[in-house]
Design a protein around this motif. Structure first.
Motif, PDB file in Angstrom:
ATOM      1  N   ALA A 172       2.358   2.251  -7.298  1.00 45.66           N
ATOM      2  CA  ALA A 172       2.433   2.874  -6.430  1.00 45.66           C
ATOM      3  C   ALA A 172       1.924   3.897  -5.307  1.00 45.66           C
ATOM      4  N   GLY A 173       1.306   4.816  -6.251  1.00 43.26           N
ATOM      5  CA  GLY A 173      -0.163   5.143  -5.535  1.00 43.26           C
ATOM      6  C   GLY A 173      -1.162   4.644  -5.181  1.00 43.26           C
ATOM      7  N   ALA A 174      -1.145   3.597  -5.333  1.00 45.11           N
ATOM      8  CA  ALA A 174      -1.727   2.430  -4.497  1.00 45.11           C
ATOM      9  C   ALA A 174      -2.185   2.003  -3.896  1.00 45.11           C
ATOM     10  N   GLU A 175      -1.008   1.340  -3.377  1.00 48.37           N
ATOM     11  CA  GLU A 175       0.148   0.832  -1.961  1.00 48.37           C
ATOM     12  C   GLU A 175      -0.205   1.827  -0.802  1.00 48.37           C
ATOM     13  N   ASP A 176       0.670   2.928  -1.434  1.00 48.31           N
ATOM     14  CA  ASP A 176       0.300   3.659  -0.167  1.00 48.31           C
ATOM     15  C   ASP A 176      -0.626   4.472  -0.139  1.00 48.31           C
ATOM     16  N   ALA A 177      -1.837   4.538  -0.231  1.00 46.78           N
ATOM     17  CA  ALA A 177      -3.474   4.676  -0.149  1.00 46.78           C
ATOM     18  C   ALA A 177      -3.945   4.031   0.826  1.00 46.78           C
ATOM     19  N   GLN A 201      -2.152   1.954   2.409  1.00 47.08           N
ATOM     20  CA  GLN A 201      -1.361   1.630   4.301  1.00 47.08           C
ATOM     21  C   GLN A 201      -2.547   2.618   4.891  1.00 47.08           C
ATOM     22  N   ASP A 202      -2.782   3.643   4.239  1.00 50.22           N
ATOM     23  CA  ASP A 202      -2.882   5.036   4.884  1.00 50.22           C
ATOM     24  C   ASP A 202      -4.400   4.856   5.614  1.00 50.22           C
ATOM     25  N   ALA A 219      -9.236   4.403   0.774  1.00 49.80           N
ATOM     26  CA  ALA A 219      -8.474   4.632   0.131  1.00 49.80           C
ATOM     27  C   ALA A 219      -8.744   4.513  -1.283  1.00 49.80           C
ATOM     28  N   TRP A 220      -9.633   4.588  -1.640  1.00 53.58           N
ATOM     29  CA  TRP A 220      -9.586   5.071  -3.304  1.00 53.58           C
ATOM     30  C   TRP A 220      -9.681   6.391  -3.296  1.00 53.58           C
ATOM     31  N   LEU A 242       1.864  -5.779   5.658  1.00 57.41           N
ATOM     32  CA  LEU A 242       3.290  -6.053   6.812  1.00 57.41           C
ATOM     33  C   LEU A 242       3.032  -4.475   6.636  1.00 57.41           C
ATOM     34  N   THR A 243       3.918  -3.335   7.946  1.00 59.47           N
ATOM     35  CA  THR A 243       4.366  -2.069   7.688  1.00 59.47           C
ATOM     36  C   THR A 243       5.252  -2.232   7.219  1.00 59.47           C
TER      37      THR A 243
END
Length: 382
Positions: free
Chosen positions: A26-31, A33-34, A59-60, A123-124
């Motif tokens: 979850a944290g990786a996917e959010d990062a 996307q950012d 992202a990291w 995709l967003t």
């Protein structure tokens, strides 16, 4: 603006690297996307030499920043930062593992599709919500729950490829709406999966998608009405996609490990091979449906087989095959209506078309069936 297709292609690789470094999904996917948002903003004026490395680095850092903001993750952050990132020689393609994660058996089909489009497709949330015609907040909650579900699943565990293929097929069958062509997106993702595995059913699914997609330009008329296969202008079919689909299918069939998607693709290939509806090889299509029924026992396959039997051996034979099936099956009344009309019973056909229209799964299909019923009723009154 950054190349959107290029960003989507890079998304699973970047996400896989973060997860392999120790980030939770979850944290990786959010990062990630950012980082994609940053890329869209910054790349047009300052394009990086190595886009993938740039995305990984950004992202990291975003993941670590988020981890630092939560005291409960400080211990995890220290462990992650102490582990050296993989060097340039450790290039690992984690895309297949991401497919398995997104098609995790604990997820509902709707959640698996949404997570696949977000994490693997790039995709967003807004794009996915628009494609499925739901509020963005609703889709955000669905994706968030799905991410939490798979966050504890580690890379390296074997996944169910069949589940992945079913999820991709669900994406394909959603078609398109708004600014996202889900059929095209499903083909793109299946191509990527096929590039990473020599599985015959992956190739079968890709061939099936290509062959169906080739007919897309002819499926609706200028007024948006649904055009049945037998009435389509075949000059509008995409011969390039048909050629590619047949080649992919033939290569898969040559390995002699038949599966359901290969059998479905074989049926689609026979339709594509016919220059006119009258030249369709219905006898071979029945044989392929026999194989599909043998492989799956699917009631839908049996229903489609009844149509093919009606074309190959006459409507009476088709009705006899239909009589063996559950009349509550989706599209059963539509098939019965078609076969009864072919058998010279317009009264029963008109009634069944109207019944089918009431339970049609889409507005274009409902309108088509309603017109069929009206056509026969007009003839009967005349």
């Amino acid at each position: 603006m950054a190349d959107e297709a290029r960003l989507r292609d890079l998304t699973p690789a970047v996400l896989g690297i973060l997860v392999r470094r120790g980030a939770d999904f979850a944290g990786a996917e959010d990062a990630v996307q950012d980082a994609l948002v940053e890329a869209v903003r910054r790349w047009p004026d300052d394009p990086p030499r190595d886009p993938k490395a740039w995305l990984v680095a950004v992202a990291w850092h975003k993941f670590l920043d988020a981890a630092r903001a939560e005291a409960s993750r400080r211990r995890r952050e220290v462990l992650v930062e102490l582990e050296p990132p993989p060097g340039p020689g450790r290039e690992v393609d984690d895309t297949l593992q991401l497919y398995f994660l997104c098609a995790h058996p604990s997820l509902t089909p709707a959640s698996a599709v949404a997570l696949t489009l977000r994490a693997v497709g790039g995709l967003t949330t807004r794009q996915i919500a628009r494609a499925y015609l739901v509020p963005e907040a609703t889709m955000a909650q669905r994706i968030s729950r799905a991410k939490r579900t798979v966050s504890g699943v580690r890379f390296g565990r074997p996944g169910d490829l069949g589940t992945v293929l079913r999820v991709l097929y669900l994406v394909f069958n959603e078609g398109y709406s708004g600014d996202v062509d889900l059929a095209g997106e499903a083909i793109r993702l299946t191509r990527r999966l096929a590039a990473g595995t020599r599985d015959e059913e992956v190739a079968g699914l890709l061939a099936l998608m290509l062959l169906h997609h080739a007919r897309r330009p002819a499926r609706t008329g200028p007024d948006g009405r649904l055009v049945p296969l037998a009435e389509q202008d075949r000059s509008r079919w995409d011969t390039g996609l048909i050629t590619e689909g047949v080649a992919v299918l033939q290569a898969a069939l040559a390995r002699d490990r038949l599966g359901e998607f290969q059998a479905q693709a074989a049926v689609a290939a026979l339709h594509a091979d016919a220059r006119t509806a009258e030249e369709t090889d219905w006898v071979q299509i029945v044989e392929w449906y026999d194989e599909l029924v043998r492989l799956t026992g699917s009631p839908v396959a049996r229903l489609n087989r009844a149509v093919a039997v009606g074309e190959a051996d006459g409507p009476r034979a088709g009705l006899a095959a239909l009589a063996e099936l559950d009349p509550t099956l989706p599209r059963y009344p539509a098939v019965a209506a078609y076969l009864h009309e072919r058998d010279g019973d317009p009264v029963a056909a008109a009634r069944l078309y109207a019944e089918a229209a009431r339970s049609a799964p889409s507005l274009p299909e409902r309108d088509h069936l309603t017109r069929q019923a009206a056509r026969l009723n007009t003839r009967l009154r005349g």
